[in-house]
Design a protein around this motif. Structure first.
Motif, PDB file in Angstrom:
ATOM      1  N   PRO A  72     -42.397  -1.987  14.720  1.00 33.45           N
ATOM      2  CA  PRO A  72     -42.261  -0.524  14.857  1.00 33.45           C
ATOM      3  C   PRO A  72     -41.153  -0.088  15.809  1.00 33.45           C
ATOM      4  O   PRO A  72     -40.668   1.047  15.717  1.00 33.45           O
ATOM      5  CB  PRO A  72     -43.643  -0.102  15.394  1.00 33.45           C
ATOM      6  CG  PRO A  72     -44.576  -1.189  14.979  1.00 33.45           C
ATOM      7  CD  PRO A  72     -43.760  -2.443  15.048  1.00 33.45           C
ATOM      8  N   ALA A  73     -40.773  -0.972  16.735  1.00 31.71           N
ATOM      9  CA  ALA A  73     -39.760  -0.599  17.740  1.00 31.71           C
ATOM     10  C   ALA A  73     -38.375  -1.137  17.402  1.00 31.71           C
ATOM     11  O   ALA A  73     -37.420  -0.860  18.145  1.00 31.71           O
ATOM     12  CB  ALA A  73     -40.187  -1.116  19.117  1.00 31.71           C
ATOM     13  N   ARG A  74     -38.229  -1.881  16.311  1.00 27.35           N
ATOM     14  CA  ARG A  74     -36.954  -2.542  16.022  1.00 27.35           C
ATOM     15  C   ARG A  74     -35.922  -1.620  15.396  1.00 27.35           C
ATOM     16  O   ARG A  74     -34.746  -1.958  15.337  1.00 27.35           O
ATOM     17  CB  ARG A  74     -37.164  -3.753  15.100  1.00 27.35           C
ATOM     18  CG  ARG A  74     -37.937  -4.876  15.767  1.00 27.35           C
ATOM     19  CD  ARG A  74     -37.826  -6.164  14.975  1.00 27.35           C
ATOM     20  NE  ARG A  74     -36.478  -6.717  15.061  1.00 27.35           N
ATOM     21  CZ  ARG A  74     -35.741  -7.035  14.008  1.00 27.35           C
ATOM     22  NH1 ARG A  74     -36.194  -6.831  12.787  1.00 27.35           N
ATOM     23  NH2 ARG A  74     -34.542  -7.544  14.178  1.00 27.35           N
ATOM     24  N   THR A  75     -36.358  -0.480  14.891  1.00 30.72           N
ATOM     25  CA  THR A  75     -35.421   0.463  14.281  1.00 30.72           C
ATOM     26  C   THR A  75     -35.651   1.865  14.824  1.00 30.72           C
ATOM     27  O   THR A  75     -36.766   2.218  15.227  1.00 30.72           O
ATOM     28  CB  THR A  75     -35.572   0.493  12.742  1.00 30.72           C
ATOM     29  OG1 THR A  75     -36.941   0.744  12.406  1.00 30.72           O
ATOM     30  CG2 THR A  75     -35.153  -0.835  12.129  1.00 30.72           C
ATOM     31  N   GLY A  76     -34.584   2.664  14.825  1.00 32.38           N
ATOM     32  CA  GLY A  76     -34.663   4.038  15.289  1.00 32.38           C
ATOM     33  C   GLY A  76     -35.075   4.981  14.183  1.00 32.38           C
ATOM     34  O   GLY A  76     -35.407   4.560  13.063  1.00 32.38           O
ATOM     35  N   PRO A  77     -35.029   6.284  14.448  1.00 30.96           N
ATOM     36  CA  PRO A  77     -35.479   7.290  13.482  1.00 30.96           C
ATOM     37  C   PRO A  77     -34.750   7.222  12.145  1.00 30.96           C
ATOM     38  O   PRO A  77     -35.327   7.534  11.103  1.00 30.96           O
ATOM     39  CB  PRO A  77     -35.196   8.621  14.195  1.00 30.96           C
ATOM     40  CG  PRO A  77     -35.149   8.268  15.644  1.00 30.96           C
ATOM     41  CD  PRO A  77     -34.600   6.886  15.715  1.00 30.96           C
ATOM     42  N   ASP A  78     -33.482   6.822  12.166  1.00 24.29           N
ATOM     43  CA  ASP A  78     -32.691   6.768  10.936  1.00 24.29           C
ATOM     44  C   ASP A  78     -32.547   5.345  10.396  1.00 24.29           C
ATOM     45  O   ASP A  78     -31.684   5.087   9.552  1.00 24.29           O
ATOM     46  CB  ASP A  78     -31.298   7.366  11.185  1.00 24.29           C
ATOM     47  CG  ASP A  78     -31.378   8.838  11.578  1.00 24.29           C
ATOM     48  OD1 ASP A  78     -32.226   9.547  10.994  1.00 24.29           O
ATOM     49  OD2 ASP A  78     -30.609   9.258  12.450  1.00 24.29           O
ATOM     50  N   GLY A  79     -33.355   4.431  10.910  1.00 26.25           N
ATOM     51  CA  GLY A  79     -33.301   3.055  10.421  1.00 26.25           C
ATOM     52  C   GLY A  79     -32.294   2.188  11.124  1.00 26.25           C
ATOM     53  O   GLY A  79     -32.107   1.028  10.762  1.00 26.25           O
ATOM     54  N   GLU A  80     -31.632   2.717  12.146  1.00 22.03           N
ATOM     55  CA  GLU A  80     -30.623   1.932  12.867  1.00 22.03           C
ATOM     56  C   GLU A  80     -31.309   0.884  13.742  1.00 22.03           C
ATOM     57  O   GLU A  80     -32.407   1.109  14.252  1.00 22.03           O
ATOM     58  CB  GLU A  80     -29.742   2.843  13.716  1.00 22.03           C
ATOM     59  CG  GLU A  80     -30.402   3.461  14.930  1.00 22.03           C
ATOM     60  CD  GLU A  80     -31.218   4.707  14.634  1.00 22.03           C
ATOM     61  OE1 GLU A  80     -31.657   5.371  15.600  1.00 22.03           O
ATOM     62  OE2 GLU A  80     -31.422   5.004  13.438  1.00 22.03           O
ATOM     63  N   PRO A  81     -30.677  -0.297  13.919  1.00 26.11           N
ATOM     64  CA  PRO A  81     -31.286  -1.341  14.739  1.00 26.11           C
ATOM     65  C   PRO A  81     -31.382  -0.928  16.201  1.00 26.11           C
ATOM     66  O   PRO A  81     -30.501  -0.249  16.732  1.00 26.11           O
ATOM     67  CB  PRO A  81     -30.326  -2.534  14.578  1.00 26.11           C
ATOM     68  CG  PRO A  81     -29.474  -2.214  13.391  1.00 26.11           C
ATOM     69  CD  PRO A  81     -29.405  -0.727  13.326  1.00 26.11           C
ATOM     70  N   VAL A  82     -32.468  -1.325  16.854  1.00 25.27           N
ATOM     71  CA  VAL A  82     -32.639  -1.116  18.293  1.00 25.27           C
ATOM     72  C   VAL A  82     -32.733  -2.492  18.936  1.00 25.27           C
ATOM     73  O   VAL A  82     -33.616  -3.286  18.589  1.00 25.27           O
ATOM     74  CB  VAL A  82     -33.912  -0.301  18.600  1.00 25.27           C
ATOM     75  CG1 VAL A  82     -34.080  -0.126  20.114  1.00 25.27           C
ATOM     76  CG2 VAL A  82     -33.868   1.052  17.901  1.00 25.27           C
ATOM     77  N   LEU A  83     -31.803  -2.809  19.827  1.00 25.58           N
ATOM     78  CA  LEU A  83     -31.777  -4.115  20.471  1.00 25.58           C
ATOM     79  C   LEU A  83     -33.027  -4.316  21.331  1.00 25.58           C
ATOM     80  O   LEU A  83     -33.648  -3.356  21.799  1.00 25.58           O
ATOM     81  CB  LEU A  83     -30.520  -4.251  21.336  1.00 25.58           C
ATOM     82  CG  LEU A  83     -29.179  -4.184  20.586  1.00 25.58           C
ATOM     83  CD1 LEU A  83     -28.014  -4.224  21.573  1.00 25.58           C
ATOM     84  CD2 LEU A  83     -29.064  -5.318  19.578  1.00 25.58           C
ATOM     85  N   LEU A  84     -33.382  -5.581  21.536  1.00 20.59           N
ATOM     86  CA  LEU A  84     -34.589  -5.913  22.282  1.00 20.59           C
ATOM     87  C   LEU A  84     -34.623  -5.228  23.649  1.00 20.59           C
ATOM     88  O   LEU A  84     -35.661  -4.720  24.082  1.00 20.59           O
ATOM     89  CB  LEU A  84     -34.691  -7.437  22.454  1.00 20.59           C
ATOM     90  CG  LEU A  84     -35.930  -7.966  23.172  1.00 20.59           C
ATOM     91  CD1 LEU A  84     -37.195  -7.616  22.397  1.00 20.59           C
ATOM     92  CD2 LEU A  84     -35.822  -9.484  23.348  1.00 20.59           C
TER      93      LEU A  84
END
Length: 406
Positions: free
Chosen positions: A246-258
């Motif tokens: 749930p935390a790996r992507t942002g609102p628009d599906g962009e990757p979120v680094l660890l």
């Protein structure tokens, strides 16, 4: 719920068990799947008129078993087949529906070992396992792996033919053969999860449905083989990894680094399940990877991560499964524990590895180290090279964004 929808729902849940039971009788997974489909058609024809049975799963199972027995009887080899499966089959009552999802019989274990048999290519094992054990349609498998549907259909058909042609027995292997076959089963589940967790191509970084299928298969296998430490190691690894989705992507599906993930979004129930599975894990490769994932799961903040222990665990993993990819991951852990200057020589030593020539994470990691060392122009070039190597659109955008910031 309409009768038609009830049929589809029950069949999706019970299909693997039905196919497995039919395969035990006819000794052919291809024919067994056809028999299960026949039972589905019978339900679609009868339930709208007669109503949904009190025990719909048992109804489908009984229908499939009766059709399987009839098929055996019609064959010229009936006498020999009947001796193999036992003379009391026709007197066996419909089985009771399981009390819980993990209440599994041995037929499922036979089915997963057959679907993952090493006689099949890796792609065929994955497709057949998702079809027989995961209950996915050919269209769903094709969509998940971004492959043409006819290609996946042919892959499944050829896999069934290959199993029949090779005379693969529908059984749980024992002795020396068991370890090799179990390795194949674990590999298939691991690859299915990884494709969902970090898609190799396409517009989405994560395909949660594939992760869910792999996680369910790992749980089933752990219930079927409670005394196999590496099975529990794989289950623990997938539970820990799935907790972060749930935390790996942002609102628009962009990757979120660890480092930037909102850890309050991590699924604590899955982390708890992973920790519980770790109690029965061993010291093999999946168990060591699970221990690494557990270190991340235990850290309330990114700054609390025990990178020194993670670096040691990666060193142990290198000893178990020597691989330049594992060496690269170890270098990342070393950089976090001892600084980027200590890790850069480790990464540079991997530059000539043929297996990493087109691996986008090698220049990505090197770019990160160079950025932390203040060598921004060199870092930009590495990020741009990494972006040119990845086939995933979301990762490409992330890497190009990091290059632009240099």
């Amino acid at each position: 719920m309409s009768a038609t929808r009830a049929v589809e729902t029950v069949f999706r849940i019970e299909s693997a068990r039905i196919i497995a039971a039919a395969a035990r009788i006819v000794r052919d997974v291809g024919i067994a799947e056809e028999i299960a489909q026949d039972a589905l058609v019978a339900a679609l024809e009868q339930w709208p008129e007669s109503g949904v049975p009190d025990r719909p799963g048992a109804w489908l199972m009984a229908t499939a078993k009766h059709r399987a027995i009839d098929l055996v009887r019609r064959k010229e080899t009936y006498a020999r087949k009947l001796a193999e499966v036992g003379r009391t089959l026709e007197d066996v009552p419909p089985p009771a529906e399981p009390a819980a999802p993990d209440d599994i019989d041995d037929d499922l274990l036979r089915l997963i070992f057959t679907a993952c048999h090493p006689v099949l290519a890796t792609e065929a094992r994955i497709a057949l396992t998702l079809r027989l054990m995961g209950g996915l349609t050919t269209q769903e498998i094709a969509r998940a792996f971004l492959a043409p549907e006819p290609t996946v259909a042919q892959r499944i058909v050829r896999a069934k033919r290959a199993l029949a042609g090779a005379g693969v027995p529908f059984e749980v292997p024992y002795g020396a053969d068991r370890e090799q076959r179990l390795d194949s089963v674990l590999e298939v589940i691991y690859l299915i999860f990884n494709e969902g967790y970090s898609a190799t191509a396409g517009d989405d970084l994560v395909r949660p449905a594939l992760c869910e299928d792999a996680l369910r298969l790992a749980r089933v296998l752990a219930a079927l083989m409670p005394k196999e430490p590496e099975v529990h190691g794989l289950a623990a690894l997938l539970e820990f990894q799935a907790s972060r989705i749930p935390a790996r992507t942002g609102p628009d599906g962009e990757p979120v680094l660890l480092a930037d993930q909102n850890r309050s979004k991590w699924n604590r129930m899955l982390i708890h399940r992973g920790a519980r599975a770790m109690r029965d894990a061993g010291s093999g490769p999946y168990s060591v990877q699970a221990a690494i994932a557990g270190c991340h799961a235990e850290a309330v903040r990114y700054e609390d991560t025990d990178w020194a222990t993670i670096a040691i665990l990666y060193g142990r993993l290198v000893e178990l499964v020597p691989s330049p990819v594992v060496e690269l991951n170890r270098a990342v852990a070393v950089s976090m524990a001892d600084g980027p200057q200590a890790a850069l020589p480790l990464v540079d030593a991997l530059a000539g590895e043929p297996a990493l020539r087109a691996y986008h994470l090698l220049p990505s990691v090197r770019g990160d180290l160079l950025e932390r060392l203040g060598r921004r122009e060199e870092a930009r070039a590495e990020f741009e090279r990494a972006a040119s190597l990845t086939h995933n659109a979301r990762e490409r955008d992330l890497l190009l964004g990091r290059a632009a910031r240099m």
